[in-house]
Write an enzyme that holds these catalytic residues in place. Structure first.
Site, PDB file in Angstrom:
ATOM      1  N   LYS A   1     -14.947  17.730  12.253  1.00  0.00           N
ATOM      2  CA  LYS A   1     -15.902  17.686  13.352  1.00  0.00           C
ATOM      3  C   LYS A   1     -16.110  19.107  13.869  1.00  0.00           C
ATOM      4  O   LYS A   1     -15.256  19.676  14.540  1.00  0.00           O
ATOM      5  CB  LYS A   1     -15.418  16.760  14.473  1.00  0.00           C
TER       6      LYS A   1
ATOM      7  N   GLU B   1      -5.895  -3.711  -0.248  1.00  0.00           N
ATOM      8  CA  GLU B   1      -6.232  -4.801   0.673  1.00  0.00           C
ATOM      9  C   GLU B   1      -7.463  -5.592   0.234  1.00  0.00           C
ATOM     10  O   GLU B   1      -7.794  -6.613   0.831  1.00  0.00           O
ATOM     11  CB  GLU B   1      -6.476  -4.247   2.091  1.00  0.00           C
TER      12      GLU B   1
ATOM     13  N   TRP C   1     -20.485  16.144  12.263  1.00  0.00           N
ATOM     14  CA  TRP C   1     -19.532  15.811  11.210  1.00  0.00           C
ATOM     15  C   TRP C   1     -19.855  16.539   9.914  1.00  0.00           C
ATOM     16  O   TRP C   1     -21.016  16.611   9.482  1.00  0.00           O
ATOM     17  CB  TRP C   1     -19.543  14.306  10.951  1.00  0.00           C
TER      18      TRP C   1
ATOM     19  N   THR D   1       0.859  -1.188   0.000  1.00  0.00           N
ATOM     20  CA  THR D   1       0.000   0.000   0.000  1.00  0.00           C
ATOM     21  C   THR D   1       0.891   1.232   0.000  1.00  0.00           C
ATOM     22  O   THR D   1       1.925   1.271   0.659  1.00  0.00           O
ATOM     23  CB  THR D   1      -0.884   0.041   1.258  1.00  0.00           C
TER      24      THR D   1
END
Lengths: 537, 537
Positions: free
Chosen positions: A436, A327, A441, A181
């Site tokens: 936030k 992944e 959010w 990754t």
């Protein structure tokens, strides 16, 4: 009581053998460094892949040995995709966009024994050769020039094969490939794909309801073969016998558009930046390229703005969103419209097409918020977690897996998402990209997509900046379209009817270019760093 | 070196769970015995399948126990398709067209513990109940009448479930279902499908290049669910979330055509006799049924004559040939035209569409003649042999497997075939149906297809009859079209320009109907018996 079916392992070997037998005359086209086109076919690809497998075995390849590639997208890389795993080796695709020190670290961590490298990439190899010693360096002479001393020519290497090679019988859980990754933080982490996972992923990507890759397709993997196996497209194309057209190192919009036209391309895959560039080129040169009607482009890596989906529709191309990660091999979700959505208005359909889609069969998704597993209500945000037969269960030789798996065995993606009642996953942000504000959010990705829908905005990135009263507040970083003079006030007015008031960024910064990762994603870490001392007026 | 991917078994449970979550509102329609339509949806199907699994477990089902079904195609049978294997049981579909003694033999050989039976099929059950004692007989009250003493109602059985059932974690090599071959000779032989084989087969059938079953499809499995899992279509439809329409016991052309029209069907599957009847009904009533453009019908079991493919094309339907057997789960080959055949003339394309198609991914085919493995030249005939992850490796509890597997592990199909350079398999005959005349082979199937292309011929079967000089010679048994008075001379003249002279049958017999097996195939054994005393003039 067990079934009475044959014990027939799922390995890449039957895919290669079948392709050679059934699709021998099907073309494989590669754009060379000098921009010329190289043409070969499946019969040759099949023969040469087996020759590579034989030559590697003769050179001392043992079961499970890692063989690195440092290559662009072309027919030789496709040979490595099959020749290495069919011999029992592990295809390790090195990401040529990483810093040479990172490449060396990755090759060292994987203990790569041999390297197959494009001659045009030797200057990059020179930058890390002292840091990882490959036993053999095999150079693909794309330019036709002699290979340097201390290396050997790929073509000579293949000539060492007798042609009477029979691939070994492999265990389907044996490693076939690996990929690290390229996260923006921490050391790269290795994922090792088994033959089984790769084969199942290949089936999944060729389903009528996912990417629907079929024999009559002409496919261009624009996404690099060193990024999560070019999203598995090389394997899928070979399994179904599609014509494959590789762009080589030429990833600018015009040469790709030329390929799309001249080779009658029907399907492609890449990140939004690629499509954005091609859209711009087509809009600047209306009618210049004649492409196949219904050409479909899979887009992943990050979400394209809805405006881009609409603009491509207007040109007769179909942008299909998909979501996945290194992944997840990477196919996780694909966005096609379900039958029950066919009667929605066009705008409502676009709202679905802006999502990342429903999970592929055997990929299971859930969203976990602080309150536990979230309802599929299209509203409750939380971390997207996945599991399935082509999802990583661990990283390669990493003792501290950074809490990436839950106690009950799901992979924690680090992406924040909602899932609606129809099962469509919508990514809002990476966990670290959420803002936030006053306990609520705000999705920076939603804001970015809206801002990029404004005709005067080419690119927009939104980051959280610390705020004395609200904890965090959004700051929008804008790259204007050429010739545009759009202002902060214009953008505020543009956003007002679309979103809650508290979502509107408190500040707009206009810059020339947004920094990007090697995979073309916005490098928000760098933006956060640039604006970390921000003082609110 | 092994992959680092999750160990995620391929079982039917994730398919059921996903269907319930993603496709809850999708319809499942069943034609009832009284011809009314019953409607339910995936949410209910999902809930009830789990209730069946729970109730079976509470009733004492142990891992690997066989549960028999004696049912038509409808939503309740679909519940059994998932409820039984998800609980760890083995779905054993009994063929209601067999002789009751054979059904009893099969249930006894499989040691079936419970039976789920349609109430309308109880009279059949009565004919063999004394010969195999099921521990419990669970009756689906399709007519709404009370179930007889000594049995229990399926609906009451389901009510015993609490709804809080969690399916067990199964091994993918565990048995999920079993099916006995209904051959015309010898005892029926059992094939036990593992979960893994069933899942892989499901993926294979949903590929864009095979049957391309997708979520937007409305699918009618006309092929019975007691024949090789209705060719896997119930599993495939549920995996992709297609609308499913079941014909129940009403398999005459008109009620199926009504379903095709009223339910907007896009895809179906069945044997040629079914399609032949529907074609006749449509030709007699032009324009009576309005069906979806591009409706595709998979045809298997035996090869349809080219004339039928052409006639359906003219009506806007697309007949797609496939080949398989109970022992291949059953998908072996599918006939779609490869890209390189797109430029052929229409007639040449039909010649390909009359073949059984190319092998599905991971199904490997070869032809063995007396001289060894045959070239893929489209000419050399021999026995078709196959292998793959959803091909049987043995029969269930059968010590003498009748030499059905080669020493190197391939399944011997008993079909005679050629494979051409493009990989298209063409069945010529069953080994026992070939005619050997003066040392040369004659294909009875080819002759039959040609004869059925004559407008005056409804059905034609060709058998070998002993001949003093030539060893064997062909005898054609003909069923005339209504109103036709076609003669032997007419047919001879019709064949002359099409084939070698020695292929032309020496005798033509005109009869009212050709005897058929329970699966609708010509019962040539009976014809051979009828004409065994044939005297050549």
């Amino acid at each position: 009581m067990r079934g009475t079916m044959m014990d027939f392992p799922l390995t890449l070997t039957p895919i290669l053998v079948r392709a050679g037998k059934l699709f021998g005359a099907r073309e494989i086209v590669s754009r060379m460094p000098d921009k010329s086109l190289h043409r070969t076919d499946y019969a040759s690809f099949h023969r040469r892949s087996l020759a590579l497998a034989e030559a590697l075995t003769a050179a001392g390849l043992k079961r499970g040995d890692r063989i690195a590639t440092l290559m662009w997208n072309h027919a030789w890389h496709l040979e490595a995709y099959f020749g290495i795993p069919v011999a029992g080796g592990v295809l390790h695709t090195l990401n040529l966009r990483l810093h040479p020190d990172d490449i060396a670290y990755i090759a060292g961590h994987a203990e790569d024994r041999f390297l197959i490298v494009d001659d045009v990439l030797l200057p990059l190899y020179e930058q890390f050769r002292a840091k990882h010693r490959f036993e053999r360096v095999i150079v693909v002479p794309l330019t036709g020039k002699p290979v340097p001393a201390g290396t050997e020519s790929y073509e000579d290497f293949l000539k060492s094969a007798t042609g009477s090679y029979t691939p070994p019988v492999l265990d389907e859980n044996d490693a076939a490939g690996m990929c690290y990754t390229s996260g923006t933080t921490g050391k790269p982490k290795g994922v090792v794909y088994s033959h089984r996972a790769t084969v199942l992923h290949t089936f999944a990507a060729a389903l009528a309801d996912t990417l629907a890759v079929c024999q009559r397709d002409t496919v261009v993997p624009v996404v690099p073969m060193f990024h999560a196996n070019a999203w598995g497209l090389p394997f899928t194309a070979v399994m179904v016998g599609a014509k494959i057209v590789f762009p080589g190192p030429h990833l600018a919009p015009e040469p790709i558009l030329d390929l799309f036209q001249d080779e009658k391309v029907t399907m492609s895959a890449g990140v939004p930046t690629i499509w954005m560039g091609m859209l711009g080129a087509m809009q600047k040169n209306p009618g210049k390229w004649k492409t196949q009607p219904g050409l479909r482009m899979v887009v992943g890596g990050s979400a394209p703005p809805v405006s881009m989906i609409r603009d491509f529709d207007a040109l007769g191309w179909r942008l299909i969103q998909a979501w996945g990660m290194t992944e997840t091999a990477p196919l996780g979700t694909v966005c096609n419209l379900k039958a029950n959505l066919a009667d929605l208005s066009i705008d409502e359909q676009y709202a679905y097409r802006a999502k990342q889609g429903i999970p592929a069969p055997f990929v299971e998704c859930r969203v976990f918020s602080e309150e536990g597993e979230a309802a599929w209500d299209g509203k409750t945000m939380g971390e997207l977690q996945v599991r399935g037969p082509w999802v990583a269960g661990s990283y390669y030789r990493l003792d501290d897996p950074d809490q990436k798996w839950t106690d009950d065995g799901w992979f924690r993606t680090g992406d924040v998402a909602t899932i609606d009642g129809d099962g469509y996953v919508k990514l809002t942000d990476r966990t670290k990209d959420l803002i936030k504000s006053g306990g609520e959010w705000i999705s920076s990705v939603d804001l970015e997509n809206m801002l990029m829908g404004h005709p005067g905005v080419r690119e927009a990135a939104v980051i959280a900046v610390p705020h004395p009263k609200w904890d965090e507040r959004p700051l929008a970083v804008i790259v204007r379209e050429e010739g545009s003079s759009v202002s902060a006030d214009d953008l505020r007015k543009y956003l007002e009817p679309k979103i809650a008031k508290f979502w509107i960024p408190d500040a707009f910064e206009f810059i020339d270019a947004i920094p990007r990762t090697s995979t073309g994603k916005f490098l928000k870490a760098e933006l956060r760093d640039r604006y970390k001392g921000w003082k609110w007026a």
